[in-house]
Write a protein that holds these residues in place. Structure first.
Motif, mmCIF file in Angstrom:
data_model
loop_
_atom_site.group_PDB
_atom_site.id
_atom_site.type_symbol
_atom_site.label_atom_id
_atom_site.label_comp_id
_atom_site.label_asym_id
_atom_site.label_seq_id
_atom_site.Cartn_x
_atom_site.Cartn_y
_atom_site.Cartn_z
ATOM 1 N N ALA A 56 52.694 52.714 39.518
ATOM 2 C CA ALA A 56 52.813 53.913 38.804
ATOM 3 C C ALA A 56 52.764 53.595 37.156
ATOM 4 O O ALA A 56 52.129 54.393 36.474
ATOM 5 C CB ALA A 56 54.137 54.394 38.749
ATOM 6 N N VAL A 57 52.863 52.460 36.745
ATOM 7 C CA VAL A 57 52.813 52.087 35.305
ATOM 8 C C VAL A 57 51.590 51.111 35.266
ATOM 9 O O VAL A 57 51.599 50.439 34.145
ATOM 10 C CB VAL A 57 53.890 51.265 34.751
ATOM 11 C CG1 VAL A 57 55.300 52.276 34.811
ATOM 12 C CG2 VAL A 57 54.451 50.036 35.414
ATOM 13 N N LYS A 58 50.635 51.045 36.047
ATOM 14 C CA LYS A 58 49.427 50.519 36.116
ATOM 15 C C LYS A 58 49.627 48.861 36.039
ATOM 16 O O LYS A 58 48.877 48.210 35.308
ATOM 17 C CB LYS A 58 48.345 50.724 34.935
ATOM 18 C CG LYS A 58 48.397 52.606 34.884
ATOM 19 C CD LYS A 58 47.918 53.066 36.022
ATOM 20 C CE LYS A 58 47.551 54.470 36.087
ATOM 21 N NZ LYS A 58 48.742 55.201 36.342
ATOM 22 N N GLY A 59 50.681 48.345 36.625
ATOM 23 C CA GLY A 59 51.101 46.919 36.604
ATOM 24 C C GLY A 59 50.423 46.189 37.789
ATOM 25 O O GLY A 59 49.522 46.718 38.768
ATOM 26 N N PRO A 99 45.082 53.234 39.628
ATOM 27 C CA PRO A 99 45.802 52.157 39.457
ATOM 28 C C PRO A 99 45.562 51.073 40.481
ATOM 29 O O PRO A 99 45.066 51.360 41.370
ATOM 30 C CB PRO A 99 47.265 52.493 39.735
ATOM 31 C CG PRO A 99 47.252 53.783 40.535
ATOM 32 C CD PRO A 99 46.039 54.363 40.216
ATOM 33 N N GLY A 100 45.730 49.656 40.111
ATOM 34 C CA GLY A 100 45.682 48.615 40.857
ATOM 35 C C GLY A 100 43.990 48.616 41.366
ATOM 36 O O GLY A 100 43.258 49.089 40.740
ATOM 37 N N ARG A 101 44.050 47.627 42.249
ATOM 38 C CA ARG A 101 42.445 47.454 42.940
ATOM 39 C C ARG A 101 42.138 48.237 44.004
ATOM 40 O O ARG A 101 41.065 48.145 44.651
ATOM 41 C CB ARG A 101 42.439 46.145 43.384
ATOM 42 C CG ARG A 101 42.654 44.946 42.252
ATOM 43 C CD ARG A 101 42.783 43.509 42.581
ATOM 44 N NE ARG A 101 44.150 43.456 43.224
ATOM 45 C CZ ARG A 101 44.812 42.408 43.748
ATOM 46 N NH1 ARG A 101 43.941 41.307 44.049
ATOM 47 N NH2 ARG A 101 46.004 42.300 44.173
ATOM 48 N N MET A 102 42.915 49.471 44.369
ATOM 49 C CA MET A 102 42.495 50.131 45.437
ATOM 50 C C MET A 102 41.350 51.258 45.057
ATOM 51 O O MET A 102 40.746 51.506 45.986
ATOM 52 C CB MET A 102 43.689 51.012 45.825
ATOM 53 C CG MET A 102 45.132 50.252 46.451
ATOM 54 S SD MET A 102 46.286 51.089 46.784
ATOM 55 C CE MET A 102 47.602 50.415 46.496
ATOM 56 N N GLY A 103 41.182 51.421 43.761
ATOM 57 C CA GLY A 103 40.178 52.411 43.517
ATOM 58 C C GLY A 103 40.178 53.592 43.776
ATOM 59 O O GLY A 103 39.097 54.302 43.984
#
Length: 190
Positions: A56-59, A99-103
């Motif tokens: 959620a916080v792009k961590g 967010p994350g590497r999910m794209g």
């Protein structure tokens, strides 16, 4: 359209009582997720909540954690973690970007954790003999969201093959069936 944070608050309001209602004697019992007993499913749900809070916080995330966190006041910690998850998704920008590497879009990521929170609360309720009725607004977002995610989720072995349900099945029963769950599942009595 409700925000992910609003939906997560509603989902947590239904999930937290289920988790609080689990007796320690039930932790080794089977669940509708055949690969998890109650304890393992709780541990999985803690990992999911922690990682989706970070998303959620792009961590950064680590879904590989395997330690047992169902110790001490785990019921209270689940309530706290659920509240923090909803709070993280209420932050400005949480539903924006990828967010994350999910794209994938942030809102879709939020719907993923909403699905985990709701479906696993049902899993835990069924496994421990509790009633569970998800919030109608959560189900309204969840059913089409899970349907859209299903092909990729099956490729990743996160969902099973769809379970056949009757034409009169409820929206939540259809959502469960999309994940490969039998909406009529109950623990095998020995």
């Amino acid at each position: 359209m409700k925000t992910i944070s609003e939906l997560l608050e509603k989902a947590a309001a239904r999930a937290v009582p289920v988790v609080r209602g689990i007796d320690d004697a039930q932790l080794a019992g089977p669940t509708p997720c055949s690969e998890y007993d109650v304890r393992a499913l709780l541990n999985h749900l803690f990992v999911v909540i922690e990682n989706f809070q970070a998303l959620a916080v792009k961590g950064s995330t680590d879904f590989s954690r395997t330690e047992d966190v169902v110790t001490g006041d785990w019921r209270g910690r689940f309530g706290d973690a659920s509240a923090l998850l909803a709070k993280a998704w209420a932050e400005p920008g949480a539903e924006e970007g990828t967010p994350g590497r999910m794209g994938i879009p942030a809102r879709t990521v939020g719907l993923m954790v909403l699905g985990d929170m709701t479906v696993h609360a049902w899993d835990l309720a069924r496994a421990t003999g509790q009633d569970f009725e998800p919030d109608a607004s959560v189900v309204a977002e969840l059913e089409p969201g899970l349907e859209a995610m299903a092909p990729r989720a099956r490729e990743m072995k996160v969902f099973g093959e769809p379970f056949p349900v009757s034409p009169g099945a409820t929206a939540f029963e259809r959502a469960l069936a999309v994940t490969g769950r039998d909406p009529g599942w109950s623990p095998v009595r020995r």
